[in-house]
Design a protein around this motif. Sequence first.
Motif, PDB file in Angstrom:
ATOM      1  N   ILE A  65       0.855  -1.176   0.000  1.00 32.36           N
ATOM      2  CA  ILE A  65       0.000   0.000   0.000  1.00 32.36           C
ATOM      3  C   ILE A  65       0.895   1.231   0.000  1.00 32.36           C
ATOM      4  O   ILE A  65       1.832   1.319   0.798  1.00 32.36           O
ATOM      5  CB  ILE A  65      -0.894   0.017   1.256  1.00 32.36           C
ATOM      6  CG1 ILE A  65      -1.733  -1.251   1.319  1.00 32.36           C
ATOM      7  CG2 ILE A  65      -1.796   1.242   1.251  1.00 32.36           C
ATOM      8  CD1 ILE A  65      -2.474  -1.432   2.622  1.00 32.36           C
ATOM      9  N   THR A  66       0.621   2.146  -0.907  1.00 31.94           N
ATOM     10  CA  THR A  66       1.395   3.370  -0.956  1.00 31.94           C
ATOM     11  C   THR A  66       0.493   4.553  -0.647  1.00 31.94           C
ATOM     12  O   THR A  66      -0.670   4.593  -1.076  1.00 31.94           O
ATOM     13  CB  THR A  66       2.057   3.566  -2.328  1.00 31.94           C
ATOM     14  OG1 THR A  66       1.050   3.545  -3.347  1.00 31.94           O
ATOM     15  CG2 THR A  66       3.046   2.458  -2.617  1.00 31.94           C
ATOM     16  N   CYS A  70      -3.982   4.772   5.662  1.00 31.02           N
ATOM     17  CA  CYS A  70      -4.829   3.996   4.759  1.00 31.02           C
ATOM     18  C   CYS A  70      -4.526   2.520   4.990  1.00 31.02           C
ATOM     19  O   CYS A  70      -3.386   2.146   5.294  1.00 31.02           O
ATOM     20  CB  CYS A  70      -4.524   4.388   3.320  1.00 31.02           C
ATOM     21  SG  CYS A  70      -5.457   3.470   2.080  1.00 31.02           S
ATOM     22  N   ALA A  71      -5.528   1.687   4.843  1.00 27.37           N
ATOM     23  CA  ALA A  71      -5.343   0.253   5.033  1.00 27.37           C
ATOM     24  C   ALA A  71      -6.211  -0.510   4.041  1.00 27.37           C
ATOM     25  O   ALA A  71      -7.143   0.042   3.454  1.00 27.37           O
ATOM     26  CB  ALA A  71      -5.692  -0.154   6.465  1.00 27.37           C
ATOM     27  N   SER A  72      -5.879  -1.788   3.856  1.00 22.71           N
ATOM     28  CA  SER A  72      -6.712  -2.636   3.013  1.00 22.71           C
ATOM     29  C   SER A  72      -6.781  -4.023   3.620  1.00 22.71           C
ATOM     30  O   SER A  72      -5.919  -4.415   4.419  1.00 22.71           O
ATOM     31  CB  SER A  72      -6.170  -2.698   1.584  1.00 22.71           C
ATOM     32  OG  SER A  72      -4.957  -3.427   1.521  1.00 22.71           O
ATOM     33  N   SER A  73      -7.817  -4.750   3.262  1.00 24.92           N
ATOM     34  CA  SER A  73      -7.943  -6.105   3.769  1.00 24.92           C
ATOM     35  C   SER A  73      -8.623  -6.988   2.735  1.00 24.92           C
ATOM     36  O   SER A  73      -9.361  -6.519   1.870  1.00 24.92           O
ATOM     37  CB  SER A  73      -8.748  -6.135   5.076  1.00 24.92           C
ATOM     38  OG  SER A  73     -10.111  -5.874   4.842  1.00 24.92           O
ATOM     39  N   VAL A  74      -8.341  -8.269   2.869  1.00 22.48           N
ATOM     40  CA  VAL A  74      -9.008  -9.264   2.046  1.00 22.48           C
ATOM     41  C   VAL A  74     -10.389  -9.480   2.619  1.00 22.48           C
ATOM     42  O   VAL A  74     -10.564  -9.575   3.829  1.00 22.48           O
ATOM     43  CB  VAL A  74      -8.232 -10.586   2.064  1.00 22.48           C
ATOM     44  CG1 VAL A  74      -8.973 -11.638   1.281  1.00 22.48           C
ATOM     45  CG2 VAL A  74      -6.841 -10.385   1.531  1.00 22.48           C
ATOM     46  N   GLY A  91      -0.709   1.308   5.038  1.00 20.02           N
ATOM     47  CA  GLY A  91       0.266   2.091   4.307  1.00 20.02           C
ATOM     48  C   GLY A  91       1.184   2.820   5.270  1.00 20.02           C
ATOM     49  O   GLY A  91       1.000   2.741   6.492  1.00 20.02           O
ATOM     50  N   PRO A  92       2.149   3.578   4.757  1.00 26.48           N
ATOM     51  CA  PRO A  92       3.121   4.264   5.601  1.00 26.48           C
ATOM     52  C   PRO A  92       2.592   5.529   6.261  1.00 26.48           C
ATOM     53  O   PRO A  92       3.236   6.083   7.149  1.00 26.48           O
ATOM     54  CB  PRO A  92       4.254   4.590   4.638  1.00 26.48           C
ATOM     55  CG  PRO A  92       3.595   4.684   3.306  1.00 26.48           C
ATOM     56  CD  PRO A  92       2.481   3.686   3.324  1.00 26.48           C
ATOM     57  N   GLY A  93       1.416   6.008   5.815  1.00 27.01           N
ATOM     58  CA  GLY A  93       0.823   7.182   6.445  1.00 27.01           C
ATOM     59  C   GLY A  93       1.188   8.494   5.781  1.00 27.01           C
ATOM     60  O   GLY A  93       2.221   8.617   5.113  1.00 27.01           O
ATOM     61  N   THR A  94       0.301   9.469   5.951  1.00 19.59           N
ATOM     62  CA  THR A  94       0.540  10.852   5.515  1.00 19.59           C
ATOM     63  C   THR A  94       0.297  11.751   6.712  1.00 19.59           C
ATOM     64  O   THR A  94      -0.764  11.683   7.341  1.00 19.59           O
ATOM     65  CB  THR A  94      -0.422  11.258   4.383  1.00 19.59           C
ATOM     66  OG1 THR A  94      -0.105  10.532   3.196  1.00 19.59           O
ATOM     67  CG2 THR A  94      -0.303  12.758   4.095  1.00 19.59           C
ATOM     68  N   GLY A 134       3.472   3.681   9.430  1.00 16.56           N
ATOM     69  CA  GLY A 134       2.252   2.905   9.540  1.00 16.56           C
ATOM     70  C   GLY A 134       2.470   1.646  10.347  1.00 16.56           C
ATOM     71  O   GLY A 134       3.602   1.145  10.429  1.00 16.56           O
ATOM     72  N   PRO A 135       1.421   1.109  10.986  1.00 13.84           N
ATOM     73  CA  PRO A 135       1.556  -0.146  11.729  1.00 13.84           C
ATOM     74  C   PRO A 135       1.957  -1.287  10.806  1.00 13.84           C
ATOM     75  O   PRO A 135       1.490  -1.380   9.679  1.00 13.84           O
ATOM     76  CB  PRO A 135       0.151  -0.376  12.293  1.00 13.84           C
ATOM     77  CG  PRO A 135      -0.493   0.975  12.296  1.00 13.84           C
ATOM     78  CD  PRO A 135       0.074   1.682  11.115  1.00 13.84           C
TER      79      PRO A 135
END
Lengths: 114, 112
Positions: free
Chosen positions: A4-5, A91-95, A106-109, B42-43
């Motif tokens: 995730i970017t 931001c995050a994602s999941s199956v 993601g790494p965050g903003t 990020g975590p």
Amino acid sequence: DGGITQSPKYLFRKEGQNVTLSCEQNLNHDAMYWYRQDPGQGLRLIYYSQIVNDFQKGDIAEGYSVSREKKESFPLTVTSAQKNPTAFYLCASSVSDRSTDTQYFGPGTRLTVL
Amino acid sequence: GQQLNQSPQSMFIQEGEDVSMNCTSSSIFNTWLWYKQDPGEGPVLLIALYKAGELTSNGRLTAQFGITRKDSFLNISASIPSDVGIYFCAGPPPNTGNQFYFGTGTSLTVIP
């Protein structure tokens, strides 16, 4: 590399301006999420989307908007209506597989409103 | 999403010591996740647990899915300075439409 970017890493805006934070994933995940994190606090859900062209409000959606036109992308707009927008956004994602739910971030903003 | 009860809130330990933290919920979980977050990042997912009673290791980290399905534990053995960070538990309770609940975090400081 799969992941995730989020871009940019740091963002500065003047008060009263809308700003859009980017989130892209190439993990082929159905669900995507936006969280806000304030210093010393846990994660608070802003919006999430389980499928393209559909999204739901989280706990703190006021002053934010999202779109999900593509599976890979879930941009977040912080509007001028958000009273205290300075924060770290994740931001995050999941199956969407109930037997093995796992969420990746993601790494965050870091957004700073001057 | 709602927050899970995570304890302790913070820990200060000497390098080489073992660490233990836990997370509890009023709801039954089918999945427990443990993350580590470094400042400004990020975590990162450390361990995922999918079955009650499951015990899973990842190097010096070991996590367990409680038998009641309402709690989980994370242990770190022989801590080192790079273990410093905030550790979160998380999980998607059933019937929440794919939302995830998060613990309030345990801040770990390792003193060399």
